[in-house]
Design an enzyme around this catalytic site. Structure first.
Site, PDB file in Angstrom:
ATOM      1  N   HIS A   1      -2.141  -1.488 -11.543  1.00 53.57           N
ATOM      2  CA  HIS A   1      -2.905  -1.021 -10.393  1.00 53.57           C
ATOM      3  C   HIS A   1      -4.174  -1.851 -10.299  1.00 53.57           C
ATOM      4  O   HIS A   1      -4.722  -2.282 -11.326  1.00 53.57           O
ATOM      5  CB  HIS A   1      -3.248   0.471 -10.565  1.00 53.57           C
ATOM      6  CG  HIS A   1      -3.721   1.139  -9.315  1.00 53.57           C
ATOM      7  ND1 HIS A   1      -5.029   1.071  -8.904  1.00 53.57           N
ATOM      8  CD2 HIS A   1      -3.060   1.878  -8.390  1.00 53.57           C
ATOM      9  CE1 HIS A   1      -5.163   1.748  -7.780  1.00 53.57           C
ATOM     10  NE2 HIS A   1      -3.980   2.245  -7.440  1.00 53.57           N
TER      11      HIS A   1
ATOM     12  N   HIS B   1       0.855  -1.191   0.000  1.00 49.64           N
ATOM     13  CA  HIS B   1       0.000   0.000   0.000  1.00 49.64           C
ATOM     14  C   HIS B   1       0.886   1.235   0.000  1.00 49.64           C
ATOM     15  O   HIS B   1       1.412   1.624  -1.030  1.00 49.64           O
ATOM     16  CB  HIS B   1      -0.937  -0.059   1.212  1.00 49.64           C
ATOM     17  CG  HIS B   1      -2.068   0.907   1.174  1.00 49.64           C
ATOM     18  ND1 HIS B   1      -2.360   1.698   0.089  1.00 49.64           N
ATOM     19  CD2 HIS B   1      -3.023   1.221   2.110  1.00 49.64           C
ATOM     20  CE1 HIS B   1      -3.423   2.444   0.343  1.00 49.64           C
ATOM     21  NE2 HIS B   1      -3.840   2.179   1.572  1.00 49.64           N
TER      22      HIS B   1
ATOM     23  N   ASP C   1       3.061   5.634  -7.823  1.00 47.74           N
ATOM     24  CA  ASP C   1       4.263   5.319  -7.046  1.00 47.74           C
ATOM     25  C   ASP C   1       5.534   5.320  -7.892  1.00 47.74           C
ATOM     26  O   ASP C   1       6.635   5.394  -7.355  1.00 47.74           O
ATOM     27  CB  ASP C   1       4.105   3.938  -6.385  1.00 47.74           C
ATOM     28  CG  ASP C   1       2.915   3.889  -5.457  1.00 47.74           C
ATOM     29  OD1 ASP C   1       2.846   4.741  -4.560  1.00 47.74           O
ATOM     30  OD2 ASP C   1       2.057   3.011  -5.635  1.00 47.74           O
TER      31      ASP C   1
END
Length: 428
Positions: free
Chosen positions: A307, A268, A363
């Protein structure tokens, strides 16, 4: 027969059931009427990881993963990142509308004047080991704050709820900065309420001997944009945790400590750390082809691509990629950027990745920017938690005001032993 129904035929019994359909969903409880006999508990749905289960109705964040769309209260993330600041977006997420000038000034004033923490909290943080992980300190301190504001347990009082929201948005950057200074063995820097929300945070991180800290406007703006991009992201692991804990009607500090603990996990909030370690492991652009080969042979993991929700280019990644150039003008170019750009180029052209919808996510570039701004890797999840505060709190309020919500209590499919008689130890 209504067209807004789903007809189910149970081939075990031959019975047919008509299930109402609303918002393209069926209520799981309607499945309970499907039974083999009267003693049967009724049918359940099984969905590990909640991959196709809606647990709430929300008006906060909209995501279309196939089209790469992210909106807060209807506003495209691209417009907010271009034209707004974090505190304005936080107001929007919480209240549903962009503030007027008067509303914003009042909102900013309230937040700015709650930035200081109780001195006992400062002493509590100083008691951690010198090498304590900043996120561990952040979570523990957040949980401890519930003991400083016991009135926060009165969640049915909207005025008291709002007071805790102001405190949390204002104080958590202070807690985060203290955890950072602690990890570096530096004295804590108290808030400077003359600065902006992100400017004050940078001051508490970096101020040394100067009388008045002046944040670099480029880095201040970049951090503000990163905070906007991370403010909310629908029903992710941390937000779902906030709602589950909050459904027991505990105080927001305790519920948020649980949400932050979920964010601490490498799958996460720690994902950008994994990206950075992958890029450092590759080491040089010339090694990218061998790395890609290893990914295709399932010998290496490609971090920062793909994702659970997005099956297209993560819109947040596009924005971060644009502000990266501005950051590097100030900090100097991060050598890992060339590796990242080459990885992205290959992934967007190679059928192996295109067919699997492996596009860069938020990210992929955020860790590179954080590193360029001299944040240690251990601070990455903390930097995620600060802006996500408003998302967690808005989702928490929405859950409390939703009359359909009950205390979270998932069902299970029991596959253990049937009833057995106890055997004395001597006879086993």
């Amino acid at each position: 027969m209504s067209t807004d129904t789903l007809t189910i035929t149970d081939n075990r019994t031959g019975r047919t059931y008509e299930i109402p359909v609303e918002h393209d969903t069926i209520q799981a409880m309607h499945l309970r009427q499907i039974k083999v006999n009267e003693d049967d508990f009724g049918m359940l749905s099984y969905d590990p990881g909640f991959k196709n289960t809606a647990s709430t109705k929300s008006t906060i964040t909209y995501i279309d993963g196939d089209k790469g769309i992210l909106r807060y209260r209807g506003y495209p993330i691209e417009q907010l990142a271009e034209n707004s600041n974090y505190l304005e977006v936080a107001y929007l997420i919480l209240y549903g509308e962009l503030p007027t000038k008067e509303q914003y000034d009042e909102w900013e004033h309230v937040i700015v004047h709650h930035t200081f923490v109780h001195e006992n909290i400062t002493q509590l943080m100083k008691a951690f080991r010198h090498d304590a992980h900043p996120m561990g300190m952040f979570i523990a301190t957040l949980a401890a704050m519930s003991t400083y504001y016991p009135e926060g347990r009165n969640i049915s009082d909207s005025w008291i709820r709002t007071k805790q929201i102001h405190r949390l948005i204002a104080k958590l950057p202070t807690v985060a900065a203290f955890s950072y200074r602690h990890s570096r063995g530096l004295p804590y820097v108290y808030p400077d309420n003359d600065l902006s929300y992100t400017g004050n945070f940078l001051s508490m991180l970096d101020k040394m001997t100067e009388v008045k800290y002046k944040p670099d406007p480029v880095l201040e703006r970049a951090l503000d944009v990163l905070f906007i991009l991370h403010a909310d992201h629908e029903q992710n692991c941390g937000t779902a945790t906030m709602r589950v804990i909050g459904s027991s009607h505990t105080d927001p500090y305790t519920a948020m400590a649980g949400a932050a603990a979920a964010l601490y996990g490498p799958l996460h909030g720690g994902a950008n750390e994994a990206v950075l370690r992958m890029l450092m492991d590759i080491g040089d652009v010339k090694n990218v082809p061998d790395f890609i080969k290893g990914v295709k042979n399932r010998e290496r993991l490609l971090m920062g691509f793909g994702h659970r929700v997005y099956k297209n280019y993560d819109p947040r990644a596009r924005i971060i990629k644009r502000i990266a150039d501005e950051v590097f003008e100030v900090t100097g170019k991060n050598p890992l950027l060339d590796i990242a750009l080459e990885l992205e180029r290959i992934a967007l052209e190679d059928d192996f990745f295109v067919k699997r919808n492996l596009y860069p996510n938020v990210d992929f570039y955020s860790g590179i920017i954080y590193q360029a701004m001299r944040f240690p890797i251990a601070m990455f999840p903390v930097l995620f938690a600060i802006p996500r505060t408003i998302g967690w709190l808005a989702q928490w309020v929405e859950m409390l005001e939703d009359s359909e919500q009950k205390i979270a209590r998932p069902r299970q499919i029991f596959l253990g032993e049937d009833e057995r008689d106890f055997v004395p130890m001597a006879d086993r």
